[in-house]
Design a protein around this motif. Sequence first.
Motif: not given
Length: 126
Positions: A39-54
């Motif tokens: 999982i790329p650490s760049q996804l951590c930059q999504l400060a508004n993320l509330q749903i992450l489905d991988l």
Amino acid sequence: MFLELGANKFSGYVPFWIGESLSELYALSLTSNNFFGTIPSQLCQLANLQILDLSTNNLNGAIPSCLNNITSMGRDGFPHQNVHYFDFTFIDRSEYVDRAMIKWQGSLHEFSKTLGFLKIINLSRS
């Protein structure tokens, strides 16, 4: 803004540019593809993320510890209260409503009145 790219037979690494370029995302679904790697650490930059489905991919490696720092996971409500449409189960795309239909552990769950409080990270069968 949400991005639903589930069940599209995409393969390769999870695109790191999503975290760098789509900073307003509050929902991201890449479920049921053929992504592999970490999982790329760049996804951590999504400060508004509330749903992450991988879920249902071929991911491996450690989960980035920075996912714990996504600030919206600790807040109540969506950043954009009047934009709520998620259908990660692909049941009905014909209506625009304030609800989320999310499948986990083999059961379908609907969220409407409590949608603003929903926070999910689904990495099952990754």
